[in-house]
Enzyme design. Sequence first.
Site, PDB file in Angstrom:
ATOM      1  CD  GLN A 250      -2.717   1.354   2.439  1.00 12.88           C
ATOM      2  OE1 GLN A 250      -2.932   0.366   3.139  1.00 12.88           O
ATOM      3  NE2 GLN A 250      -3.229   2.543   2.705  1.00 12.88           N
TER       4      GLN A 250
ATOM      5  CB  CYS B 117      -6.051   0.114   4.256  1.00 11.83           C
ATOM      6  SG  CYS B 117      -7.282   1.002   5.238  1.00 11.83           S
TER       7      CYS B 117
ATOM      8  CG  HIS C 133      -4.639  -0.652   8.390  1.00 13.04           C
ATOM      9  ND1 HIS C 133      -4.394   0.039   7.220  1.00 13.04           N
ATOM     10  CD2 HIS C 133      -3.868  -1.776   8.335  1.00 13.04           C
ATOM     11  CE1 HIS C 133      -3.505  -0.633   6.495  1.00 13.04           C
ATOM     12  NE2 HIS C 133      -3.182  -1.737   7.144  1.00 13.04           N
TER      13      HIS C 133
ATOM     14  CG  ASP D  54      -1.329  -4.513   7.032  1.00 18.74           C
ATOM     15  OD1 ASP D  54      -1.389  -3.575   6.220  1.00 18.74           O
ATOM     16  OD2 ASP D  54      -1.265  -4.339   8.270  1.00 18.74           O
TER      17      ASP D  54
END
Length: 230
Positions: free
Chosen positions: A87, A93, A167, A182
């Site tokens: 990211q 996100c 997030h 993630d």
Amino acid sequence: MDCPRWLPLESNPEVVVTSLPSMFPTWQFGDVYGLDPELLSIVPRPVCAVLLLFPVTEKYEAFKQEEEKKLKDQRQEISPDVYFIKQTIGNACGTIGLIHAVANNLTHLEFEPDSPLKKFLEQTSKMTPEERAAFLEKDESIRVTHESSAQEGQTEAPSLDEKVNLHFIAFVNVGGQLYELDGGKPFPIVHGKTSEDTVLEDAVEVCKIFMARDPQEVRFTIIALSKDSY
């Protein structure tokens, strides 16, 4: 140079699913209303991915740094079949989590013929996580879809410059292993064995650890990508 920023997505499943309207309606995102077996049992099956929205706190940031150092020393075994994207876009996100959920379940999901997401995944399938991130920065079709969905939420969308301390991450089953994906971390996190039948319960066990780390926090939302039972 400042990184690009998008409007943050709300954790409402309707907003999440409309952010990437690319799949036939045989699979849907839906809320997980509780973590006990009775409430998990009402989630439609099969489940192929789980999204967690959680608060980014000082405790979490400290844990994240410790985890990264530990795993760099230990060297996890990560399947080459895992699709992972970094990211580099602020507030993206939610869409990164959706991409992770969908990209690692292509054997289950179908796409509309003109799907921007299908095109993005085909074009980035052989890229590194960093190359995928750079490609997403230039992908106008996904950005426009993301931002129109962010403005459709039940709450007023914050400005692009507002700092959002929530997030999204995804949990998926690849090759019988549960992966935490993630885009803000340098690599996927392996959480042990799982299966198509137990991926929801196994992901929830990891979600419980996130919650236990910040027991005063209530801003946790779990969303499952499951087959529509209707």
